[in-house]
Design a protein around this motif. Structure first.
Motif, PDB file in Angstrom:
ATOM      1  N   GLU A  33       0.846  -1.200   0.000  1.00 51.17           N
ATOM      2  CA  GLU A  33       0.000   0.000   0.000  1.00 51.17           C
ATOM      3  C   GLU A  33       0.882   1.251   0.000  1.00 51.17           C
ATOM      4  OE1 GLU A  33      -2.164  -1.273   3.388  1.00 51.17           O
ATOM      5  OE2 GLU A  33      -0.618  -0.660   4.795  1.00 51.17           O
TER       6      GLU A  33
ATOM      7  N   LYS B  31      -4.615   5.973   2.619  1.00 54.81           N
ATOM      8  CA  LYS B  31      -3.767   4.789   2.406  1.00 54.81           C
ATOM      9  C   LYS B  31      -4.458   3.958   1.336  1.00 54.81           C
ATOM     10  CE  LYS B  31      -3.546   1.467   5.545  1.00 54.81           C
ATOM     11  NZ  LYS B  31      -3.202   0.814   6.811  1.00 54.81           N
TER      12      LYS B  31
ATOM     13  N   GLN C 224     -12.692   9.764  -4.033  1.00 49.75           N
ATOM     14  CA  GLN C 224     -12.734  10.061  -2.597  1.00 49.75           C
ATOM     15  C   GLN C 224     -12.777  11.564  -2.317  1.00 49.75           C
ATOM     16  OE1 GLN C 224     -13.189   7.405  -0.854  1.00 49.75           O
ATOM     17  NE2 GLN C 224     -12.743   6.157  -2.673  1.00 49.75           N
TER      18      GLN C 224
ATOM     19  N   GLN D  30      -9.300   7.550   6.902  1.00 47.20           N
ATOM     20  CA  GLN D  30      -9.392   6.112   6.661  1.00 47.20           C
ATOM     21  C   GLN D  30     -10.470   5.822   5.614  1.00 47.20           C
ATOM     22  OE1 GLN D  30      -9.212   3.799  10.112  1.00 47.20           O
ATOM     23  NE2 GLN D  30      -9.083   1.885   8.971  1.00 47.20           N
ATOM     24  N   VAL D  31     -10.066   5.166   4.551  1.00 43.66           N
ATOM     25  CA  VAL D  31     -11.014   4.791   3.491  1.00 43.66           C
ATOM     26  C   VAL D  31     -10.792   3.316   3.202  1.00 43.66           C
ATOM     27  CG1 VAL D  31     -11.587   5.092   1.050  1.00 43.66           C
ATOM     28  CG2 VAL D  31     -11.019   7.090   2.441  1.00 43.66           C
ATOM     29  N   GLU D  32     -11.876   2.564   3.117  1.00 47.60           N
ATOM     30  CA  GLU D  32     -11.696   1.148   2.768  1.00 47.60           C
ATOM     31  C   GLU D  32     -11.962   0.971   1.276  1.00 47.60           C
ATOM     32  OE1 GLU D  32     -13.022  -3.315   4.116  1.00 47.60           O
ATOM     33  OE2 GLU D  32     -14.050  -1.599   4.986  1.00 47.60           O
ATOM     34  N   PHE D  33     -10.948   0.534   0.565  1.00 47.92           N
ATOM     35  CA  PHE D  33     -11.114   0.290  -0.870  1.00 47.92           C
ATOM     36  C   PHE D  33     -11.542  -1.163  -1.065  1.00 47.92           C
ATOM     37  CE2 PHE D  33      -8.387   3.975  -0.693  1.00 47.92           C
ATOM     38  CZ  PHE D  33      -8.847   4.758  -1.741  1.00 47.92           C
ATOM     39  N   LYS D  34     -12.599  -1.343  -1.855  1.00 48.00           N
ATOM     40  CA  LYS D  34     -13.087  -2.711  -2.119  1.00 48.00           C
ATOM     41  C   LYS D  34     -13.162  -2.940  -3.622  1.00 48.00           C
ATOM     42  CE  LYS D  34     -15.911  -3.154   2.029  1.00 48.00           C
ATOM     43  NZ  LYS D  34     -17.267  -3.105   2.568  1.00 48.00           N
TER      44      LYS D  34
ATOM     45  N   SER E 113      -1.753  -7.064  -3.160  1.00 46.65           N
ATOM     46  CA  SER E 113      -2.311  -6.210  -2.102  1.00 46.65           C
ATOM     47  C   SER E 113      -3.615  -6.778  -1.535  1.00 46.65           C
ATOM     48  CB  SER E 113      -2.551  -4.799  -2.650  1.00 46.65           C
ATOM     49  OG  SER E 113      -3.242  -4.850  -3.872  1.00 46.65           O
ATOM     50  N   PHE E 114      -4.127  -7.840  -2.158  1.00 48.04           N
ATOM     51  CA  PHE E 114      -5.375  -8.465  -1.677  1.00 48.04           C
ATOM     52  C   PHE E 114      -5.269  -9.982  -1.818  1.00 48.04           C
ATOM     53  CE2 PHE E 114      -7.030  -4.240  -2.668  1.00 48.04           C
ATOM     54  CZ  PHE E 114      -7.964  -4.042  -1.668  1.00 48.04           C
TER      55      PHE E 114
END
Ligand code: SF4
Ligand code: SF4
Length: 445
Positions: free
Chosen positions: A161, A177, A190, A373-377, A424-425
Motif C-alpha cells: 500500500e 492509504k 474520494q 481512513q477509506v476502505e477500498f473494495k 495487495s489483496f
C-alpha cells in the motif's frame, strides 16, 4: 535474515517519487543517514502526517537502516513550520533512548527543500558533486514513508500500500492509504469529484508531476499525490505546452536576463547548471549538442519554468530537449571540479514556498488534506511489474493461482537492479501481461 534482505524481499522502493530500490542504498557504508521529510511539493501532505501518526515506526526504520550502513548519526529533516511534529519526534527519539544517535533538524520553508542534494547541504553543509549521489559525501537519504516501510518489513509486512494526497480544486482534500493496484479513478472519487474527466489531473506534485493523458491507470508504490485542477488553470496550460512549442517560444522570446540561472537550486549549490546558456544555444540555433552538456546537471525541479522566468518561458523543457539529444549521442557530462562552494548569494535567492504557491496559482487550494481512513473494495487490482527504477519484476505466479495479500507475485530478475512485487489483496490471478498482473479480488481458500 539481515536488514538488506528483509528490505529486498519486502519490495521497498524510495517512496519519495523516484522509486529507487531501497536495498541498493543499503549496500554501502555511510557516515550519515538522512530522513527526507521535507515534502516540498505544494499541496502534498503525506510525509508530514506519517511522521505525526507513526513517529516510533519511522524512527525505528530510520535507526535500523542507519545502523546497518554503520552511520554514526541519523538526522531527520523536516520543515520548521511543522512545530508539533518536531516536538513529537524529539520526544519519541528521547523516549526510545536514541538521543545520542538521532536528531531532528528544521528545514527552511523553501522549494525544493526535498531535492536530495539540497537536503544534504541543508542538513550537513556538504555539497554532492555534479552528476553524483549523496553517498559521495558520506550520506544515504531515505524518505519518511520508506522508513515506515522498513519498520513494517521488519515486522514481516511487505509493501502492498501507499499513502496518497488528493488535492487541488476539489470539494474534499484528503490523504489516504491505498492498496497498490487500485484504479486511480477509485482514489479520485474520494475527493468528492463525480467525474474526474472534467478535470486535469497532475500525477504527483504540482511542480514536478506531469498532467495525465487519462486517469485510467492504477496506483503503484510510487504514487504520492494527485492534484486536480480546472483544465484552464494556469498550471495546466503551462504544463501542457509541447516540447516543440516550448522551443519555438524560447527561441524568440528569451531576454537572457538569467533569472532562471540565478535562482536554480543546483546552480546555487555551486554546480555549473546555467539554464540561460541553454536558452541562448537554442536562440542561436547552436547545433553542437556536446557544448550543451550542462543540461545533464538539471534535476528537473521546474523552479525556472514555473517561478523564476519573468517571460514565462520553458527553460526546464529546453534542458530536457538537450538531455535527450545528449543521451541519443551517448554524451555524458564530465565534471571539471570536484569541490564545490555554494554561490555567495544563495541565502538571498532561495524560493519561499508561499511565494511559489502564489506564483503557480494554488494559494486557494493550499489547505490541509487530513489523513482519512477509506476502505477500498475493488473487484480487480492491476499490479505493475515495474514500479521502480531498474528491470521489471518477473512473475512467480500463474494464471488461475490463488494468492494471499502480502504474497510475492513477482521477483527481481537475476543480476538486476529492481524490486519485488506483492499482492495487495487475497484473490485469483486472472491475467499476466508484460507489464502487470491482474488479480480478481476474493477470498483465499
Ligand atoms: S529567465 Fe527566462 S527570459 Fe530570463 S534567461 Fe531564463 S529563460 Fe530567458
Ligand atoms: S529545472 Fe530549472 S531550476 Fe530546476 S535544476 Fe533544472 S535548470 Fe535548475
Amino acid at each position: 535474515m539481515d536488514l538488506l534482505n528483509i528490505v529486498k524481499d519486502a519490495g521497498i522502493i524510495g517512496a519519495g517519487g523516484a522509486g529507487f530500490p531501497t536495498h541498493a542504498k543499503l549496500t554501502s557504508k555511510a557516515e550519515y543517514i538522512l530522513l527526507n521529510g521535507a515534502e516540498c511539493e505544494p499541496l502534498l501532505r503525506v510525509d508530514q502526517q506519517l511522521m505525526e501518526r507513526f513517529p516510533d515506526e519511522i524512527i525505528k526504520g530510520l535507526e535500523a537502516a542507519g545502523r546497518y550502513i554503520e552511520a554514526r548519526k541519523a538526522i531527520i529533516g523536516i520543515k520548521g513550520k511543522h512545530k508539533e511534529v518536531i516536538i513529537l519526534l524529539r520526544q519519541r527519539i528521547g523516549a526510545l533512548g536514541l538521543s545520542n544517535y538521532m536528531e531532528v533538524m528544521e528545514l527552511r520553508d523553501i522549494y525544493p527543500a526535498g531535492d536530495e542534494q539540497v537536503l544534504v547541504h541543508e542538513l550537513t553543509q556538504r555539497i554532492v558533486p555534479e552528476v553524483s549521489i549523496p553517498l559521495k559525501v558520506g550520506c544515504v537519504v531515505i524518505n519518511a514513508e520508506t522508513a515506515l516501510n522498513i519498520s513494517k518489513a521488519m515486522a514481516g509486512n511487505p509493501v502492498t500500500e501507499t499513502y496518497i494526497t488528493v488535492a487541488g480544486d476539489v470539494p474534499q482534500r484528503l490523504t489516504v492509504k491505498v492498496p497498490v493496484g487500485v484504479s486511480i479513478r477509485d482514489v479520485l472519487r474520494q475527493c468528492g469529484v463525480e467525474n474526474a474527466d472534467d478535470y486535469a489531473v497532475i500525477d504527483g506534485g504540482p511542480m514536478m508531476g506531469s498532467v495525465m493523458n487519462n486517469v485510467d491507470g492504477y496506483v503503484t508504490k510510487k504514487s504520492k499525490g494527485y492534484v486536480l485542477l480546472r483544465k484552464d488553470h494556469f498550471l495546466i496550460r503551462k504544463k501542457s505546452v509541447s516540447l516543440d512549442r516550448a522551443r519555438i517560444i524560447g527561441k524568440t522570446a528569451c531576454e537572457q536576463c538569467r533569472m532562471c540561472t540565478d535562482l536554480c537550486p543546483r546552480y546555487l549549490l555551486g554546480h555549473n547548471m546555467q539554464p540561460h546558456k541553454i536558452m541562448r544555444a537554442l536562440s542561436y540555433n547552436l547545433e553542437d549538442v556536446k557544448e550543451q552538456q550542462i543540461a545533464q546537471l538539471c534535476c528537473e525541479c521546474n523552479a525556472c519554468e514555473l517561478f523564476s522566468c519573468p517571460a514565462n518561458l520553458h527553460p526546464r523543457s529546453v534542458n530536457k530537449f538537450y538531455k535527450q539529444k545528449l543521451a541519443e549521442q551517448g554524451i555524458k557530462y564530465q565534471p571539471i571540479l570536484m569541490d564545490f562552494q555554494v554561490r555567495s548569494a544563495r541565502d538571498y535567492r532561495l524560493i519561499p514556498s508561499k511565494r511559489l504557491v502564489a506564483r503557480i496559482g494554488l494559494t486557494a487550494f493550499d489547505k490541509p488534506a487530513p489523513l482519512t481512513q477509506v476502505e477500498f473494495k475493488p473487484e480487480y487490482v492491476s499490479i505493475a511489474l515495474r514500479q521502480h527504477i531498474g528491470a521489471p519484476a518477473t512473475p512467480v505466479v500463474a494464471i488461475g493461482e490463488q494468492v494471499k495479500a502480502g504474497q510475492m507475485i513477482a521477483k527481481i530478475p537475476d543480476n538486476s537492479l529492481g524490486a519485488a512485487v506483492h499482492s495487495s489483496f487475497n484473490g485469483t490471478v486472472t491475467e499476466i501481461k508484460d507489464n502487470s498482473i491482474l488479480i480478481k479480488v476474493g477470498s483465499y481458500v
